[in-house]
Motif scaffolding. Sequence first.
Motif, short mmCIF file in Angstrom:
data_model
loop_
_atom_site.label_atom_id
_atom_site.label_comp_id
_atom_site.label_asym_id
_atom_site.label_seq_id
_atom_site.Cartn_x
_atom_site.Cartn_y
_atom_site.Cartn_z
N LEU A 104 62.31 60.05 25.17
CA LEU A 104 62.03 58.62 25.14
C LEU A 104 60.53 58.34 25.07
O LEU A 104 60.06 57.55 24.23
CB LEU A 104 62.65 57.96 26.38
CG LEU A 104 62.41 56.46 26.57
CD1 LEU A 104 63.00 55.68 25.42
CD2 LEU A 104 63.01 56.00 27.90
N GLU A 105 59.75 59.00 25.92
CA GLU A 105 58.32 58.73 25.97
C GLU A 105 57.58 59.28 24.75
O GLU A 105 56.54 58.75 24.37
CB GLU A 105 57.73 59.29 27.26
CG GLU A 105 58.25 58.57 28.51
CD GLU A 105 57.50 58.95 29.77
OE1 GLU A 105 56.87 60.02 29.79
OE2 GLU A 105 57.55 58.15 30.74
N ALA A 106 58.13 60.32 24.13
CA ALA A 106 57.51 60.83 22.90
C ALA A 106 57.62 59.82 21.76
O ALA A 106 56.81 59.82 20.83
CB ALA A 106 58.18 62.15 22.49
N GLU A 107 58.60 58.92 21.85
CA GLU A 107 58.81 57.93 20.79
C GLU A 107 58.15 56.59 21.09
O GLU A 107 57.57 55.97 20.19
CB GLU A 107 60.32 57.71 20.58
CG GLU A 107 61.05 58.88 19.97
CD GLU A 107 60.72 59.10 18.50
OE1 GLU A 107 60.45 58.11 17.79
OE2 GLU A 107 60.72 60.26 18.07
N VAL A 108 58.25 56.10 22.34
CA VAL A 108 57.79 54.73 22.64
C VAL A 108 56.68 54.66 23.69
O VAL A 108 56.24 53.57 24.05
CB VAL A 108 58.98 53.85 23.09
CG1 VAL A 108 60.05 53.79 22.01
CG2 VAL A 108 59.57 54.35 24.41
#
Length: 549
Positions: A104-108
Motif C-alpha cells: 500500500l505505502e509503495a503505491e500511495v
Amino acid sequence: MASLRAYWRFAVVAWQFLPLVWSYARDRRRFLLVGGRRSVSSERRTRRAERLLSSLLTLGPTFIKLGQLLSTRPDVLPPEYVEELSELQDQVPPAEWEAAREVLEAEVGPVGEAFDEFDTEAISGASLGQVYTARLDGERVAVKVRRPGIEPLVNADLRVVSWALPLLLFFVDDARAFSLENLAEEFDKTLREEMDYSREATMLGEIRANFADDDGVAIPDVYDSRSGERVLTMEYVEGTKISDVESLDRLGVDRHAVAETLERAYLQMIIEDGVFHADPHPGNLAVREDGTIVFYDFGMSGRVDESVQDRIVDFYVAVANQDIEAILDTLVAMGTLSPEADRATMAEVMELAIADARGESVDQYRVQQIVSKVEDTIYEFPLRLPSNLALVLRVATVVEGVCLTLDPDFDFVTVATDYLGERGYYERGAREFITETGDRLSESARASLRLAPKLERALDRVDRDDFYVRAAVEDSGGYVDALARRLVTGLLFGAGVVSTGLLYAEAATRLAAVAAGGTLVVGLLCWRSFRRRRGPSSANAPATGRDRR
C-alpha cells in the motif's frame, strides 16, 4: 531462482493431477496404448470432479482462478465437473497487515498521510487481493490492495500451465484441443489483467460513465490520487448481497424487477457499450433498499468488438423467433459451432435448450435420446468456444443463475426479446434483410442478362460435338482411395482363390502353396481395410443413415 520455482511448481502440479490424467487416458484407451474406450458413469465423473476441486484448492490462488474459469467452459469439461467447480469461491484468508502495508505505502505513500483513518482489518480476502475500509476527505472508501508476493507465484504457475498444455493436448481430441488452447491463452491474459488495478480503474470508470443516467445501477467512483497498479481506492457503496433473498424480502425489494434490471444492464454492456463487468457472481453484486443494483470488483472485465455484438444480436433474435436454422447459422458464423456438425442433432439440442430456458415442460424420453446421440460422438462434439466469446458465455450463464435465484420463474429469453424490441434491433434486422434481398435480386438480374449469350455459345458447341465436361471429386478424407484399394485387393483375392484352386487341381502342389500364401496375404489386407477403426477425421465422413433423421 524464478526458473527453479517454476520447475518445483511443475512437479507439485503434476503430482496433484497425475491420477486424473491417468484415469482420463484409460477412458480413451482401456489399456493406455490399446483397447477401446471404457464407459464412465456420472457418479465416477462426480468423484473425479471432487478430487479435481480438492487439488485446485491445494495448489493455491492461481489454480483457484483456473477452476473458476473451467466452471464456465462446458466445451472443455463434462457437466459434473462444471457443476462441482461452480461452487469454487475465491475466498482465502487475507495476508498479514504489515506485508499488505508495504504494498500500500509503495503505491500511495504513508498510510497516515494518504488517508484520514484506516481500518487494518480486511473486510474481505481473495486469491489476488484484499479489501480494507478507510476514510478520505470525510468519506468512507474501500481500498483494494494486491496480495503481497503474489506476482512470483502467479508467474511460476502460468509457466507451469504453458508447459503442461502440450502434454494435455496429447490426450484430447481436436475439438477439445482447440478449446484448451483458447482457455490457456484466455487464462494468462485474464489473470495478468486482474492483477493490474490501474486497468481495473479504467474499465470501472468507463462502465460507470455508460450508466451515469441509469438510476437502477450504482457503480463506485474511483479516487485516482490514491490508486495505482497495486492499489485501488473506491467509493464505499453499501448494499445487501443479491443472493440473500430473505433480507431482500424483509426490505420489501421487488426481486423480479431486480432480476430484470440485472439482465438489461448486462445486455446493454455487451450489445451496446462493448465493455462489460465479467464477474457477476453474488459476492460482486448487491442491492439497495430502493432496488438499485450495486456492482463491485471490475478486475475481471472485458470488451466485445462490433462484429461479435452483431452476431450476439442475431443469435438472440433467432432465439426469440425460435428459428433453429438461424441459430445454427449464427453459431457457425461466431466460430462456436463446426460447419461440419450434424445439424439435425444440433437442431434437437437447441430446441430443448430453448424450451428449458422458457420454462416449458420437456419430454424426458426425448432428452435421453438426444443425450445418447451426443454421447456417441462426445469426443468429436462440434461445439467450441473462441477466446473472444468465453467471457461473454461466463457472464450469460452466471447472470442467468443469479436471476433464477432472485425469481425461480424468471424468463431470461422473454426479457432479452423485449429489450431487443425496445432498442429497434428487430427493425434493423428487417431493414438489413430487405437491403440484402434487394442486392441479391439485383445481382440475379445482372446474372440473367449475362447468362443468355453464354448459354447460346454452349449450345453451339454441343451442335458441333465440341462440348466437354471436366469434373473433379473432392476427397479430403481419402474415402475414394480406400474404396479403390478395397476393390483392387478384393479382385486380387478372388483371382488368387481361383488360381490356387486350378493349380491344386492340376497337382502343381508347390505352385498352389505359393499362390495360397499370396492369396492369404491379399485376403488379410482386404479384411483389414474393412476392419480399420475410424480416426478423428471420421467427423468429416459422409453421413450414414444412423446419423441422420
